[in-house]
Design a protein around this motif. Structure first.
Motif, PDB file in Angstrom:
ATOM      1  N   ALA A   1       1.040  -1.234  -0.016  1.00  0.00           N
ATOM      2  CA  ALA A   1      -0.081  -0.101   0.023  1.00  0.00           C
ATOM      3  C   ALA A   1       0.968   1.180  -0.001  1.00  0.00           C
ATOM      4  O   ALA A   1       0.359   2.314  -0.546  1.00  0.00           O
ATOM      5  CB  ALA A   1      -0.909  -0.193   1.250  1.00  0.00           C
ATOM      6  N   PHE A   2       1.955   1.246   0.758  1.00  0.00           N
ATOM      7  CA  PHE A   2       2.902   2.429   0.828  1.00  0.00           C
ATOM      8  C   PHE A   2       3.349   2.429  -0.545  1.00  0.00           C
ATOM      9  O   PHE A   2       3.575   3.618  -1.044  1.00  0.00           O
ATOM     10  CB  PHE A   2       4.149   1.919   1.755  1.00  0.00           C
ATOM     11  N   TRP A   3       4.067   1.566  -1.133  1.00  0.00           N
ATOM     12  CA  TRP A   3       4.588   1.646  -2.649  1.00  0.00           C
ATOM     13  C   TRP A   3       3.672   2.236  -3.715  1.00  0.00           C
ATOM     14  O   TRP A   3       4.003   2.826  -4.512  1.00  0.00           O
ATOM     15  CB  TRP A   3       5.362   0.510  -2.969  1.00  0.00           C
ATOM     16  N   ARG A   4       2.364   1.758  -3.340  1.00  0.00           N
ATOM     17  CA  ARG A   4       1.441   1.949  -4.439  1.00  0.00           C
ATOM     18  C   ARG A   4       1.009   3.406  -4.342  1.00  0.00           C
ATOM     19  O   ARG A   4       0.931   4.255  -5.315  1.00  0.00           O
ATOM     20  CB  ARG A   4       0.344   1.122  -4.407  1.00  0.00           C
ATOM     21  N   LEU A   5       0.773   4.020  -3.194  1.00  0.00           N
ATOM     22  CA  LEU A   5       0.689   5.456  -2.948  1.00  0.00           C
ATOM     23  C   LEU A   5       1.768   6.113  -3.367  1.00  0.00           C
ATOM     24  O   LEU A   5       1.559   7.224  -3.964  1.00  0.00           O
ATOM     25  CB  LEU A   5       0.312   5.707  -1.290  1.00  0.00           C
ATOM     26  N   PHE A   6       2.925   5.772  -2.896  1.00  0.00           N
ATOM     27  CA  PHE A   6       4.104   6.448  -3.545  1.00  0.00           C
ATOM     28  C   PHE A   6       4.547   6.529  -4.901  1.00  0.00           C
ATOM     29  O   PHE A   6       4.620   7.838  -5.670  1.00  0.00           O
ATOM     30  CB  PHE A   6       5.266   5.800  -2.766  1.00  0.00           C
ATOM     31  N   ALA A   7       4.039   5.523  -5.688  1.00  0.00           N
ATOM     32  CA  ALA A   7       4.318   5.348  -7.070  1.00  0.00           C
ATOM     33  C   ALA A   7       3.236   6.447  -7.932  1.00  0.00           C
ATOM     34  O   ALA A   7       3.708   6.912  -8.832  1.00  0.00           O
ATOM     35  CB  ALA A   7       4.162   3.921  -7.511  1.00  0.00           C
ATOM     36  N   TYR A   8       1.753   6.300  -7.250  1.00  0.00           N
ATOM     37  CA  TYR A   8       0.727   7.040  -7.919  1.00  0.00           C
ATOM     38  C   TYR A   8       1.144   8.644  -7.490  1.00  0.00           C
ATOM     39  O   TYR A   8       0.790   9.580  -8.466  1.00  0.00           O
ATOM     40  CB  TYR A   8      -0.492   6.910  -7.403  1.00  0.00           C
ATOM     41  N   THR A   9       1.781   9.026  -6.429  1.00  0.00           N
ATOM     42  CA  THR A   9       2.038  10.317  -6.266  1.00  0.00           C
ATOM     43  C   THR A   9       3.311  10.794  -6.951  1.00  0.00           C
ATOM     44  O   THR A   9       3.088  11.719  -7.518  1.00  0.00           O
ATOM     45  CB  THR A   9       2.540  10.567  -4.760  1.00  0.00           C
ATOM     46  N   ALA A  10       4.006   9.947  -7.277  1.00  0.00           N
ATOM     47  CA  ALA A  10       5.173  10.418  -8.065  1.00  0.00           C
ATOM     48  C   ALA A  10       4.767  10.681  -9.627  1.00  0.00           C
ATOM     49  O   ALA A  10       4.906  11.342 -10.200  1.00  0.00           O
ATOM     50  CB  ALA A  10       6.331   9.136  -8.021  1.00  0.00           C
ATOM     51  N   LEU A  11       4.036   9.675 -10.049  1.00  0.00           N
ATOM     52  CA  LEU A  11       3.226   9.560 -11.668  1.00  0.00           C
ATOM     53  C   LEU A  11       2.710  10.982 -11.671  1.00  0.00           C
ATOM     54  O   LEU A  11       2.803  11.803 -12.612  1.00  0.00           O
ATOM     55  CB  LEU A  11       2.285   8.760 -11.637  1.00  0.00           C
ATOM     56  N   PHE A  12       1.882  11.461 -10.577  1.00  0.00           N
ATOM     57  CA  PHE A  12       0.927  12.709 -10.670  1.00  0.00           C
ATOM     58  C   PHE A  12       1.848  13.889 -10.846  1.00  0.00           C
ATOM     59  O   PHE A  12       1.808  14.788 -11.569  1.00  0.00           O
ATOM     60  CB  PHE A  12       0.282  12.806  -9.268  1.00  0.00           C
ATOM     61  N   HIS A  13       3.043  13.856  -9.805  1.00  0.00           N
ATOM     62  CA  HIS A  13       3.993  14.933  -9.894  1.00  0.00           C
ATOM     63  C   HIS A  13       4.803  15.001 -11.289  1.00  0.00           C
ATOM     64  O   HIS A  13       4.892  16.023 -11.791  1.00  0.00           O
ATOM     65  CB  HIS A  13       5.010  14.470  -8.806  1.00  0.00           C
ATOM     66  N   PHE A  14       5.077  14.013 -11.916  1.00  0.00           N
ATOM     67  CA  PHE A  14       5.865  13.842 -13.040  1.00  0.00           C
ATOM     68  C   PHE A  14       4.821  14.496 -14.200  1.00  0.00           C
ATOM     69  O   PHE A  14       5.397  15.191 -15.066  1.00  0.00           O
ATOM     70  CB  PHE A  14       6.199  12.298 -13.643  1.00  0.00           C
ATOM     71  N   ILE A  15       3.483  14.049 -14.360  1.00  0.00           N
ATOM     72  CA  ILE A  15       2.580  14.704 -15.322  1.00  0.00           C
ATOM     73  C   ILE A  15       2.325  16.065 -15.113  1.00  0.00           C
ATOM     74  O   ILE A  15       2.374  16.978 -16.109  1.00  0.00           O
ATOM     75  CB  ILE A  15       1.394  13.875 -15.194  1.00  0.00           C
ATOM     76  N   ARG A  16       2.351  16.544 -13.857  1.00  0.00           N
ATOM     77  CA  ARG A  16       1.776  17.933 -13.481  1.00  0.00           C
ATOM     78  C   ARG A  16       3.060  18.818 -13.967  1.00  0.00           C
ATOM     79  O   ARG A  16       3.057  19.800 -14.321  1.00  0.00           O
ATOM     80  CB  ARG A  16       1.399  18.036 -11.989  1.00  0.00           C
ATOM     81  N   GLN A  17       4.212  18.165 -13.742  1.00  0.00           N
ATOM     82  CA  GLN A  17       5.494  19.180 -14.118  1.00  0.00           C
ATOM     83  C   GLN A  17       5.517  19.418 -15.522  1.00  0.00           C
ATOM     84  O   GLN A  17       5.806  20.560 -16.094  1.00  0.00           O
ATOM     85  CB  GLN A  17       6.914  18.450 -13.854  1.00  0.00           C
ATOM     86  N   GLN A  18       5.124  18.157 -16.315  1.00  0.00           N
ATOM     87  CA  GLN A  18       5.172  18.770 -17.932  1.00  0.00           C
ATOM     88  C   GLN A  18       3.886  19.710 -18.232  1.00  0.00           C
ATOM     89  O   GLN A  18       4.221  20.530 -19.125  1.00  0.00           O
ATOM     90  CB  GLN A  18       4.849  17.298 -18.568  1.00  0.00           C
ATOM     91  N   TYR A  19       3.008  19.554 -17.517  1.00  0.00           N
ATOM     92  CA  TYR A  19       1.760  20.513 -17.703  1.00  0.00           C
ATOM     93  C   TYR A  19       2.132  21.934 -17.304  1.00  0.00           C
ATOM     94  O   TYR A  19       2.216  22.780 -17.915  1.00  0.00           O
ATOM     95  CB  TYR A  19       0.616  19.927 -17.001  1.00  0.00           C
ATOM     96  N   GLY A  20       3.013  22.041 -16.362  1.00  0.00           N
ATOM     97  CA  GLY A  20       3.478  23.249 -15.774  1.00  0.00           C
ATOM     98  C   GLY A  20       4.302  23.946 -16.869  1.00  0.00           C
ATOM     99  O   GLY A  20       4.105  25.058 -17.111  1.00  0.00           O
ATOM    100  N   TRP A  21       5.188  22.981 -17.469  1.00  0.00           N
ATOM    101  CA  TRP A  21       6.203  23.858 -18.248  1.00  0.00           C
ATOM    102  C   TRP A  21       5.387  24.412 -19.536  1.00  0.00           C
ATOM    103  O   TRP A  21       5.595  25.482 -19.738  1.00  0.00           O
ATOM    104  CB  TRP A  21       7.053  22.881 -18.885  1.00  0.00           C
ATOM    105  N   VAL A  22       4.215  23.652 -20.063  1.00  0.00           N
ATOM    106  CA  VAL A  22       3.785  24.046 -21.529  1.00  0.00           C
ATOM    107  C   VAL A  22       2.852  25.015 -20.965  1.00  0.00           C
ATOM    108  O   VAL A  22       2.561  26.066 -22.016  1.00  0.00           O
ATOM    109  CB  VAL A  22       3.025  22.961 -21.957  1.00  0.00           C
TER     110      VAL A  22
END
Length: 381
Positions: free
Chosen positions: A104-125
């Motif tokens: 559960a920890f690693w799943r929460l961590f993975a999806y938080t990281a995924l959201f962070h990665f996607i939002r960074q690309q959106y932020g740049w554009v």
């Protein structure tokens, strides 16, 4: 040639830096991925590549947030509640998740990281679009293109699990999504990107030109996410395409900020390190990243004795619920703080430190930049 360029390019850092950190990062990633079979890199990420990509780029970029936050005493005194609460909340959530189950920890961590990665690309554009004062329609189409380029491959990934790679650890993503959902996601992502491409062509036809930096950013995002997830057949390809485009531009942002903050007299005893430029800043970050990974290896993974030595530390299973979230705390805190520390509306001095208070890279040095209303990447507009 001038007709190919938008009237205002609105480079974020300047033409050379933008082309290097966005297009250049993607080219390096793709080049290494294509050359992997010839270099004997296909399959599991070799040790030297893991050090270069994971430690020196991915983990080090997480620690670079310190130059925006805890390394600056004045900044910490300005918002003590935020800088106390962020790591505390991250740690408590991590411990609770691990107590439920390590998975559960690693799943929460993975999806938080995924959201962070996607939002960074959106932020740049989004930043590119608002600096160039594009229309609301174009901003929405740019956002749709970035989300299509990232979410489409991710949904396909979920529908085709297991693959030869995971985000953090095995089974950290939820499996069981029907294959047709993944196929449909790629079809939709292709249609959206085709519409975005058609809009860029229409700009040329109308004589409005292209905002080259933004176009290359979207293309770089699509190439690395589609190539690194859908086409990738091994962990090395996923790793190199995953971390370089994410970490290198963030370094550029932090280096620019640190230079501006130093000009105001910030950092105190750390001033000489910042004054040394990229070598000084990177030396500190890489040292911290190595220290973190050493602790991960000694206490949890025990996978790289050639690099970190043989570990004689055995952490009891019931103590892991305290240790693992603590080791993950730098990354978790980085995710949380990035939602707050890049909002110019809350800190007007931020734009000055980044050199964006006047149309940097836009021509007239006396013109006021429209960036004042935009949140920097990861700010969660």
């Amino acid at each position: 040639m001038s007709r190919l360029l938008a009237p205002s390019q609105a480079w974020l850092f300047g033409r050379g830096v933008d082309l290097t950190v966005f297009a250049g990062s993607a080219l390096v990633s793709v080049g290494l991925a294509l050359a992997a079979p010839l270099l004997g890199l296909a399959g599991e990420t070799p040790l030297w590549a893991w050090v270069l990509l994971v430690v020196c780029v991915d983990v080090a970029h997480v620690w670079s947030t310190l130059y925006r936050t805890y390394f600056d005493g004045e900044e910490v005194r300005r918002r003590p509640g935020l800088y106390l609460a962020a790591p505390l909340v991250a740690y408590l959530l991590g411990v609770l998740a691990y107590l439920v189950a390590p998975g559960a920890f690693w799943r929460l961590f993975a999806y938080t990281a995924l959201f962070h990665f996607i939002r960074q690309q959106y932020g740049w554009v989004a930043l590119y679009g608002r600096k160039a004062r594009v229309s609301g329609t174009e901003r929405r189409l740019d956002a749709a293109a970035i989300y299509a380029a990232t979410v489409g491959p991710v949904l396909w990934w979920h529908a085709n699990l297991p693959r030869a790679f995971w985000w953090f650890v095995d089974n950290d993503f939820v499996s069981g999504l029907p294959a047709w959902v993944g196929t449909g996601a790629l079809v939709v992502h292709g249609l959206v990107l085709a519409a975005w491409g058609g809009f860029q062509v229409s700009r040329l036809v109308r004589g409005e030109g292209l905002q080259v930096g933004k176009v290359l950013l979207v293309l770089a995002t699509w190439v690395t996410w589609f190539g690194g997830i859908v086409l990738a057949q091994d962990d090395f390809t996923f790793t190199v395409t995953n971390v370089v485009l994410h970490g290198v531009p963030y370094f550029a942002l932090l280096f620019r900020y640190a230079r501006g903050r130093l000009a105001e007299g910030g950092y105190g005893w750390l001033g000489p390190v910042v004054r040394a430029g990229a070598p000084g800043l990177l030396a500190v970050l890489v040292a911290l990243a190595f220290g973190e990974e050493l602790l991960w290896d000694w206490l949890v993974w025990h996978e790289r004795p050639r690099l970190f030595g043989e570990s004689v530390l055995e952490v009891p299973a019931d103590v892991m619920a305290l240790v693992v979230p603590l080791l993950a705390l730098p990354q978790a805190t980085h995710y949380l703080l990035d939602a707050f520390i890049w909002k110019p509306s809350r800190e007007p001095a931020l734009l000055k430190r980044l050199g964006w208070t006047r149309g940097a890279g836009e021509g007239s040095p006396g013109s006021t930049s429209p960036i004042s209303a935009v949140a920097i990447p990861n700010a969660g507009e």
